[in-house]
Design a protein around this motif. Structure first.
Motif, mmCIF file in Angstrom:
data_model
loop_
_atom_site.group_PDB
_atom_site.id
_atom_site.type_symbol
_atom_site.label_atom_id
_atom_site.label_comp_id
_atom_site.label_asym_id
_atom_site.label_seq_id
_atom_site.Cartn_x
_atom_site.Cartn_y
_atom_site.Cartn_z
ATOM 1 N N HIS A 189 0.792 -1.176 -0.386
ATOM 2 C CA HIS A 189 0.164 -0.116 0.304
ATOM 3 C C HIS A 189 0.967 1.236 0.282
ATOM 4 O O HIS A 189 0.259 1.987 -1.100
ATOM 5 C CB HIS A 189 -1.087 -0.015 1.054
ATOM 6 N N MET A 190 2.281 1.156 0.495
ATOM 7 C CA MET A 190 3.114 1.887 0.395
ATOM 8 C C MET A 190 3.662 2.356 -1.228
ATOM 9 O O MET A 190 3.444 3.710 -1.233
ATOM 10 C CB MET A 190 3.669 2.371 0.926
ATOM 11 N N LYS A 193 0.907 3.969 -3.418
ATOM 12 C CA LYS A 193 0.816 4.987 -2.337
ATOM 13 C C LYS A 193 2.031 6.227 -2.805
ATOM 14 O O LYS A 193 1.833 7.183 -3.597
ATOM 15 C CB LYS A 193 0.649 5.877 -1.420
ATOM 16 N N ARG A 196 2.765 6.613 -7.217
ATOM 17 C CA ARG A 196 1.584 7.136 -7.794
ATOM 18 C C ARG A 196 1.757 8.794 -7.839
ATOM 19 O O ARG A 196 1.994 9.632 -8.280
ATOM 20 C CB ARG A 196 0.453 7.378 -7.053
ATOM 21 N N ALA A 197 2.261 9.617 -6.526
ATOM 22 C CA ALA A 197 3.423 10.502 -6.183
ATOM 23 C C ALA A 197 4.055 11.027 -7.085
ATOM 24 O O ALA A 197 4.672 12.068 -7.439
ATOM 25 C CB ALA A 197 3.714 10.558 -4.554
ATOM 26 N N LEU A 218 -5.888 4.061 -2.474
ATOM 27 C CA LEU A 218 -5.224 4.331 -2.740
ATOM 28 C C LEU A 218 -4.120 5.084 -3.782
ATOM 29 O O LEU A 218 -2.623 5.544 -3.588
ATOM 30 C CB LEU A 218 -3.849 3.724 -2.170
ATOM 31 N N GLY A 219 -4.579 4.160 -4.854
ATOM 32 C CA GLY A 219 -3.709 5.229 -6.272
ATOM 33 C C GLY A 219 -3.234 4.814 -7.314
ATOM 34 O O GLY A 219 -3.082 5.052 -8.101
ATOM 35 N N CYS A 308 6.743 12.501 1.672
ATOM 36 C CA CYS A 308 5.828 12.342 2.371
ATOM 37 C C CYS A 308 4.684 13.325 2.745
ATOM 38 O O CYS A 308 3.969 14.009 2.885
ATOM 39 C CB CYS A 308 6.120 11.743 2.667
ATOM 40 N N HIS A 311 4.149 15.844 -0.613
ATOM 41 C CA HIS A 311 2.959 14.762 -0.550
ATOM 42 C C HIS A 311 1.598 14.418 0.422
ATOM 43 O O HIS A 311 0.522 14.048 0.107
ATOM 44 C CB HIS A 311 3.359 13.811 -1.881
ATOM 45 N N ILE A 313 1.589 12.310 2.974
ATOM 46 C CA ILE A 313 1.838 11.006 2.555
ATOM 47 C C ILE A 313 1.998 10.277 4.126
ATOM 48 O O ILE A 313 3.075 10.433 4.255
ATOM 49 C CB ILE A 313 2.103 10.211 2.068
ATOM 50 N N SER A 315 1.258 6.601 6.586
ATOM 51 C CA SER A 315 1.131 5.049 6.089
ATOM 52 C C SER A 315 -0.540 4.407 6.847
ATOM 53 O O SER A 315 -1.418 5.644 7.717
ATOM 54 C CB SER A 315 1.325 3.596 7.200
ATOM 55 N N ASP A 316 -1.917 4.234 6.049
ATOM 56 C CA ASP A 316 -3.079 3.414 6.976
ATOM 57 C C ASP A 316 -2.144 2.512 8.005
ATOM 58 O O ASP A 316 -2.148 1.810 7.705
ATOM 59 C CB ASP A 316 -4.011 2.783 5.554
#
Length: 350
Positions: A189-190, A193, A196-197, A218-219, A308, A311, A313, A315-316
């Motif tokens: 998941h990171m 993210k 995408r960024a 998430l992207g 991060c 942007h 960012i 973590s979930d």
């Protein structure tokens, strides 16, 4: 010496339980911090169960640490009391080899000192990690945590974040590049993210149709069900880079087939048992590369935190008290977390 409250495993079959340790007195360049949050990494479970056959008991895990400076040694210049700081997977290295000289301490030629289950170069003591109320670390291995980011969500960036950021940067993820992320867990998941960024076209590979919607949130631009042969076939020879985050043994060939000529797949998942060897012709005929990557150096980790911050960012996470850690491990094995457990260390203070 000061008493630190912690949780430790005493042997490979024992659950984590309360444990008291003594942190070292401050050396000249040491920073002492009050640990506020600590992420739960799959590596923690590997280590407490000795699945990599290198555990030194008792083990106090934790290498995704965010805290606040409470004291500094007399020669410290980078931090002051009250600063918000972080510590990742390393607390020392030889600092003189070619890798260390290039800021790649994670590849220290004599081996970096791990935040836990390592051996202190000066005292010979085993290192204890962030499942504890405070920590003492040399300032050279302390990171500055951006004030605009929620600190609990920052904690997993110190491992999951840098583990995915470093290879994405190394292999040039960015505009005009098609990047695949295999697996949507703590690392995956990171990866989604961050890629995408960075401006890449991001495709998430998962075995679970239930993750499609979340991957796009998430992207991810596209989601491919890797068990679906038709979906995989449609992606053949199209990827510049694939980041494989899966920590379970699996066949690498279906993903290697998706790389275009000169494409690279990099492994960052650390399985208990090695993957089956890939087919050589899958590599030869397209000049494809199969690579690996290990966290990042201190400077690159700070770059990641700053990226991060820019942007927005983090973590979930699911925040848990220390007393729920053994339950969290069982849930983690079932992938029952979106996407990283983080321990609120206030729950451990007397």
């Amino acid at each position: 010496m000061n008493t630190t409250y912690a949780y430790a495993a005493q042997h490979a079959q024992s659950p984590l339980a309360p444990f008291e340790i003594q942190r070292r007195p401050l050396r000249d360049h040491d920073v002492q911090m009050d640990v506020l949050f600590c992420g739960v990494c799959h590596s923690d479970l590997h280590q407490i169960r000795n699945e990599w056959h290198n555990s030194l008991y008792p083990v106090v895990p934790g290498h995704e640490i965010v805290g606040k400076v409470t004291a500094v040694g007399p020669a410290v210049t980078r931090y002051k009391v009250g600063d918000r700081v972080g510590v990742g997977c390393m607390v020392d290295s030889c600092r003189t080899c070619a890798s260390c000289a290039e800021g790649l301490e994670q590849y220290c030629e004599t081996g970096f000192v791990a935040t836990y289950n390592g051996v202190d170069r000066e005292s010979g003591d085993v290192t204890f990690g962030g499942y504890s109320t405070d920590l003492v670390v040399d300032e050279s291995f302390v990171l500055r945590v951006p004030e605009n980011l929620e600190p609990a969500g920052v904690a997993p960036l110190l491992c999951a974040g840098i583990t995915t950021y470093s290879p994405l940067r190394q292999w040039g993820a960015g505009p005009g590049k098609k990047v695949g992320i295999v697996g949507l867990g703590g690392l995956g998941h990171m990866g989604v993210k961050l890629a995408r960024a960075m401006g890449a076209h991001v495709v998430l590979f998962t075995t679970s149709p239930s993750k499609i919607e979340d991957a796009k949130r998430l992207g991810a631009h596209e989601v491919v069900i890797s068990k679906n042969a038709d979906e995989m076939q449609a992606q053949t020879n199209s990827f510049d880079f694939i980041l494989n985050t899966v920590a379970a043994q699996h066949d690498l060939n279906p993903f290697l087939n998706l790389l275009r000529r000169d494409g690279t797949m990099t492994l960052v998942g650390a399985p208990e048992h090695d993957h089956p060897s890939p087919q050589v012709f899958n590599l030869i005929f397209k000049r494809r590369r199969l690579a690996g990557s290990l966290i990042g150096g201190i400077a690159e980790t700070q770059d990641m935190l700053d990226f991060c911050s820019k942007h927005g960012i983090t973590s979930d996470i699911e925040l848990i008290p220390m007393q729920k850690i053994n339950e969290a491990y069982e849930r983690m094995l079932k992938s029952d977390v979106k996407y990283r457990f983080v321990i609120d260390m206030a729950s451990l203070k007397p």
